[in-house]
Design a protein around this motif. Structure first.
Motif, PDB file in Angstrom:
ATOM      1  N   GLN A 473       0.830  -1.197   0.000  1.00 36.50           N
ATOM      2  CA  GLN A 473       0.000   0.000   0.000  1.00 36.50           C
ATOM      3  C   GLN A 473       0.870   1.256   0.000  1.00 36.50           C
ATOM      4  O   GLN A 473       0.569   2.241  -0.683  1.00 36.50           O
ATOM      5  CB  GLN A 473      -0.920  -0.008   1.226  1.00 36.50           C
ATOM      6  CG  GLN A 473      -2.067   0.986   1.144  1.00 36.50           C
ATOM      7  CD  GLN A 473      -3.016   0.660   0.000  1.00 36.50           C
ATOM      8  OE1 GLN A 473      -3.442  -0.474  -0.163  1.00 36.50           O
ATOM      9  NE2 GLN A 473      -3.314   1.650  -0.811  1.00 36.50           N
ATOM     10  N   GLU A 474       1.960   1.229   0.755  1.00 34.24           N
ATOM     11  CA  GLU A 474       2.861   2.372   0.800  1.00 34.24           C
ATOM     12  C   GLU A 474       3.520   2.601  -0.557  1.00 34.24           C
ATOM     13  O   GLU A 474       3.646   3.736  -1.031  1.00 34.24           O
ATOM     14  CB  GLU A 474       3.927   2.149   1.872  1.00 34.24           C
ATOM     15  CG  GLU A 474       4.883   3.325   2.032  1.00 34.24           C
ATOM     16  CD  GLU A 474       5.908   3.074   3.131  1.00 34.24           C
ATOM     17  OE1 GLU A 474       6.831   3.900   3.260  1.00 34.24           O
ATOM     18  OE2 GLU A 474       5.773   2.062   3.851  1.00 34.24           O
ATOM     19  N   SER A 475       3.946   1.493  -1.196  1.00 33.48           N
ATOM     20  CA  SER A 475       4.568   1.600  -2.518  1.00 33.48           C
ATOM     21  C   SER A 475       3.589   2.140  -3.545  1.00 33.48           C
ATOM     22  O   SER A 475       3.920   3.005  -4.362  1.00 33.48           O
ATOM     23  CB  SER A 475       5.089   0.227  -2.949  1.00 33.48           C
ATOM     24  OG  SER A 475       5.596   0.272  -4.270  1.00 33.48           O
ATOM     25  N   ILE A 476       2.358   1.638  -3.497  1.00 31.43           N
ATOM     26  CA  ILE A 476       1.331   2.108  -4.430  1.00 31.43           C
ATOM     27  C   ILE A 476       1.034   3.586  -4.202  1.00 31.43           C
ATOM     28  O   ILE A 476       0.905   4.370  -5.140  1.00 31.43           O
ATOM     29  CB  ILE A 476       0.056   1.261  -4.278  1.00 31.43           C
ATOM     30  CG1 ILE A 476       0.288  -0.143  -4.846  1.00 31.43           C
ATOM     31  CG2 ILE A 476      -1.131   1.917  -4.979  1.00 31.43           C
ATOM     32  CD1 ILE A 476      -0.861  -1.085  -4.625  1.00 31.43           C
ATOM     33  N   GLY A 477       0.936   3.986  -2.936  1.00 32.39           N
ATOM     34  CA  GLY A 477       0.671   5.385  -2.629  1.00 32.39           C
ATOM     35  C   GLY A 477       1.747   6.300  -3.176  1.00 32.39           C
ATOM     36  O   GLY A 477       1.455   7.353  -3.777  1.00 32.39           O
ATOM     37  N   HIS A 479       3.753   5.668  -5.677  1.00 33.78           N
ATOM     38  CA  HIS A 479       3.684   5.619  -7.146  1.00 33.78           C
ATOM     39  C   HIS A 479       2.635   6.587  -7.678  1.00 33.78           C
ATOM     40  O   HIS A 479       2.899   7.397  -8.582  1.00 33.78           O
ATOM     41  CB  HIS A 479       3.362   4.181  -7.574  1.00 33.78           C
ATOM     42  CG  HIS A 479       3.105   4.023  -9.041  1.00 33.78           C
ATOM     43  ND1 HIS A 479       4.111   3.850  -9.956  1.00 33.78           N
ATOM     44  CD2 HIS A 479       1.940   4.029  -9.754  1.00 33.78           C
ATOM     45  CE1 HIS A 479       3.594   3.746 -11.168  1.00 33.78           C
ATOM     46  NE2 HIS A 479       2.277   3.843 -11.072  1.00 33.78           N
ATOM     47  N   PHE A 480       1.439   6.544  -7.102  1.00 28.60           N
ATOM     48  CA  PHE A 480       0.361   7.375  -7.628  1.00 28.60           C
ATOM     49  C   PHE A 480       0.460   8.820  -7.146  1.00 28.60           C
ATOM     50  O   PHE A 480      -0.139   9.707  -7.757  1.00 28.60           O
ATOM     51  CB  PHE A 480      -0.994   6.754  -7.282  1.00 28.60           C
ATOM     52  CG  PHE A 480      -1.314   5.552  -8.132  1.00 28.60           C
ATOM     53  CD1 PHE A 480      -1.678   5.716  -9.449  1.00 28.60           C
ATOM     54  CD2 PHE A 480      -1.191   4.273  -7.630  1.00 28.60           C
ATOM     55  CE1 PHE A 480      -1.955   4.620 -10.254  1.00 28.60           C
ATOM     56  CE2 PHE A 480      -1.468   3.173  -8.422  1.00 28.60           C
ATOM     57  CZ  PHE A 480      -1.839   3.351  -9.741  1.00 28.60           C
ATOM     58  N   ASP A 481       1.216   9.072  -6.080  1.00 25.92           N
ATOM     59  CA  ASP A 481       1.498  10.458  -5.715  1.00 25.92           C
ATOM     60  C   ASP A 481       2.275  11.155  -6.831  1.00 25.92           C
ATOM     61  O   ASP A 481       2.038  12.326  -7.137  1.00 25.92           O
ATOM     62  CB  ASP A 481       2.304  10.507  -4.406  1.00 25.92           C
ATOM     63  CG  ASP A 481       1.422  10.293  -3.192  1.00 25.92           C
ATOM     64  OD1 ASP A 481       0.188  10.443  -3.321  1.00 25.92           O
ATOM     65  OD2 ASP A 481       1.954   9.971  -2.113  1.00 25.92           O
ATOM     66  N   ALA A 522      -6.025   7.564 -10.901  1.00 24.70           N
ATOM     67  CA  ALA A 522      -4.925   7.533  -9.943  1.00 24.70           C
ATOM     68  C   ALA A 522      -5.430   7.613  -8.505  1.00 24.70           C
ATOM     69  O   ALA A 522      -4.935   6.912  -7.611  1.00 24.70           O
ATOM     70  CB  ALA A 522      -3.958   8.688 -10.226  1.00 24.70           C
ATOM     71  N   ILE A 523      -6.426   8.476  -8.269  1.00 18.95           N
ATOM     72  CA  ILE A 523      -6.983   8.596  -6.918  1.00 18.95           C
ATOM     73  C   ILE A 523      -7.632   7.285  -6.485  1.00 18.95           C
ATOM     74  O   ILE A 523      -7.451   6.817  -5.355  1.00 18.95           O
ATOM     75  CB  ILE A 523      -8.000   9.753  -6.862  1.00 18.95           C
ATOM     76  CG1 ILE A 523      -7.277  11.097  -7.016  1.00 18.95           C
ATOM     77  CG2 ILE A 523      -8.791   9.722  -5.557  1.00 18.95           C
ATOM     78  CD1 ILE A 523      -8.215  12.280  -7.149  1.00 18.95           C
ATOM     79  N   ARG A 526      -4.873   4.710  -5.866  1.00 19.08           N
ATOM     80  CA  ARG A 526      -4.109   5.028  -4.661  1.00 19.08           C
ATOM     81  C   ARG A 526      -4.894   4.690  -3.404  1.00 19.08           C
ATOM     82  O   ARG A 526      -4.346   4.219  -2.412  1.00 19.08           O
ATOM     83  CB  ARG A 526      -3.765   6.513  -4.650  1.00 19.08           C
ATOM     84  CG  ARG A 526      -2.801   6.914  -3.543  1.00 19.08           C
ATOM     85  CD  ARG A 526      -2.624   8.423  -3.499  1.00 19.08           C
ATOM     86  NE  ARG A 526      -1.581   8.800  -2.582  1.00 19.08           N
ATOM     87  CZ  ARG A 526      -1.707   8.793  -1.258  1.00 19.08           C
ATOM     88  NH1 ARG A 526      -2.856   8.434  -0.714  1.00 19.08           N
ATOM     89  NH2 ARG A 526      -0.706   9.146  -0.469  1.00 19.08           N
TER      90      ARG A 526
END
Length: 527
Positions: A473-477, A479-481, A522-523, A526
């Motif tokens: 989840q942290e990695s995905i967050g 990435h989409f940030d 993306a939102i 994320r």
């Protein structure tokens, strides 16, 4: 009141909704509380006309779309799995609470006929779908408990309305037949299921042929009122018809709606529901003035009606606790005896379920529909209003605290076989297969190398990631940030180009739509 003045009042009410909703957010209050208190305050402003609600109009305008919204987004598999528990709350808890309220009313008002006491019990016994949604959507509950409470709020109005009609008839005529009441209830529910199922099927067939976004959205909005009115016209339960149609439509929406219909329709529908939900609570507050003037003022209410109202509120609250905990005790005994299907809630979850019993617009509308010849009609109307205020203001504001105190955790057995990431990996693999089939020409020449590489990389990354859920989840967050930052930069440059007249409006709208879709995607990914 002149029609123009009425329209101006409606516009002013919705402006007040926006202000009160903002205040609720700033003060971390449930919006329902701020809206009801604000409506009650506005009702006494000098020069504001008195608001008198037509009970039948209130039910037919507000109840169908709010029931449809709950049914449309109900997860059908958990709903079916927990249907016995939902029915127990929607029928058993309503009848038990109505009996307890009738007994309490008879004790504190001995002159009130038994049938009238039962009518009062029917008015205040069913928790309200609108109030439940307004509070439950702001808290996080385990899946099973959330399904039980939301399912109960969808179905229990039918029980309360049937009981109310028979109790009123018994009061005015002096006769009552239990067999006739049970038969009528079965007919109303069965007929509602058939009408709602038929209208849902017609909706499915119709939308497959319309082919126009706006027609599809309009038909999807109107189906709630069509199902409710059809049920009432055919003398079956409009509530059950609406809920059934909503379940059918919600199940088929994923295969019927196009992406554009879904984006536009959901946005429009959510805005409509927001305004209607808010209007319900502010109208309840605005109707306070008329109720108080009818019975002689706050002094009369406090002196002559406070004790009966307090007794009824206490009875309906304790009755729900008693029913829920008794049912949980039965489930525990069944489980001990070897019944694997019996799954008790536990004391903490049962406490939350017992405390989540807010009353709302249905209680008020039904109370307002009491015949003028009903004994102690004014007292019953005040008690109904007091029940709404007490449950929304007290239970609505403290339910979050009770849930946090309970420390409820999701039962692992309630999770589906695939989690979010496993489902995403399966979806990406299916997409890759589709792209691979179309990436090459008949003679084997690669036609879409960049597209194939993109989908292959997405599927590989999704499959090979080995981190924990939190790490992923942290990695995905992160990435989409980056994607969101890129979208913001692109939007700023697009606006600069438009403001300096380097691109025209058409180009601006086309590229802006692309950025909007990228940002929404993306939102969603994320989150």
């Amino acid at each position: 009141m002149h029609p123009v003045e009425l329209f101006e009042l409606i516009v002013a009410m919705f402006v007040a909704v926006l202000v009160l909703h903002y205040v609720a957010q700033r003060l971390s209050l449930p919006p329902a509380v701020a809206l009801m208190v604000g409506g009650g305050t506005l009702a006494f402003l000098p020069g504001l006309p008195q608001v008198e609600l037509d009970p039948e109009l209130v039910l037919v305008v507000f109840l169908p779309p709010l029931l449809m919204d709950g049914a449309w987004f109900t997860a059908l598999a958990p709903f079916r799995r927990h249907l016995a528990g939902i029915a127990s709350l929607a029928v058993g808890a309503v009848l038990f609470t109505a009996a307890a309220v009738a007994l309490a009313a008879k004790i504190v008002v001995p002159d009130l006929p038994w049938a009238a006491c039962v009518a009062l019990g029917a008015i205040v016994s069913p928790p309200d779908a609108v109030s439940a949604r307004a509070v439950l959507q702001r808290v996080k509950l385990p899946r099973r408990l959330g399904t039980l409470l939301e399912g109960e709020s969808l179905l229990n109005d039918a029980t309360g309305l049937v009981l109310f009609r028979f109790a009123v008839a018994a009061t005015l005529t002096g006769t009552f037949s239990l067999g006739e009441a049970l038969g009528s209830f079965a007919f109303l529910v069965g007929g509602g299921l058939l009408v709602g199922g038929a209208i849902g099927a017609i909706w499915v067939l119709l939308l497959r042929r319309l082919g126009d976004d706006y027609l599809m959205i309009a038909a999807s909005v109107l189906v709630c009122w069509v199902s409710y009115i059809a049920g009432e016209v055919l003398h079956v339960s409009g509530v059950i018809a609406t809920v059934t149609a909503g379940l059918v439509c919600g199940w088929y929406q994923h295969t019927i709606f196009t992406a554009s219909v879904r984006l536009r329709g959901v946005a429009f529908w959510q805005t409509l529901i927001f305004l209607m939900e808010a209007a319900v609570f502010i109208l309840i507050g605005l109707s306070l003035r008329g109720v108080l003037e009818r019975v002689g003022g706050i002094g009369v209410v406090w002196q002559d009606m406070a004790v009966p109202a307090a007794a009824v509120i206490a009875a309906m609250t304790l009755a729900r606790f008693a029913y829920v905990f008794a049912g949980d005790a039965v489930l525990k005994q069944l489980k001990r005896s070897g019944r694997r299907a019996a799954e008790p809630l536990g004391a903490r979850a049962a406490t939350v379920a017992s405390w989540a019993g807010m009353r709302g617009v249905v209680t008020l509308a039904v109370a307002l529909s009491l015949p003028e010849t009903m004994p102690e009609r004014d007292l019953m109307l005040v008690i109904a209003f007091a029940a709404i205020i007490a449950t929304v203001l007290v239970q609505g504001t403290t339910l979050g605290l009770v849930i946090r105190w309970a420390g409820l955790r999701e039962d692992e057995r309630a999770h589906p076989p695939l989690d979010l990431f496993a489902a995403e990996a399966a979806m990406l693999r299916a997409q890759l297969v589709a792209v691979e089939r179309r990436a090459y020409s008949d003679d084997g020449t690669l036609l879409h190398p960049r597209l194939l590489d993109s989908y292959r990389r997405r599927a590989t990354i999704s499959t090979e990631f080995q981190g924990s859920m939190d790490e992923r989840q942290e990695s995905i967050g992160a990435h989409f940030d980056v994607i969101l930052a890129a979208v913001a930069a692109g939007r700023a440059e697009l606006i600069r180009l438009h403001r300096t007249q380097q691109i025209d409006d058409e180009t601006m709208h086309d590229l802006e739509r692309d950025l909007d879709l990228e940002e929404l995607g993306a939102i969603a990914a994320r989150g």
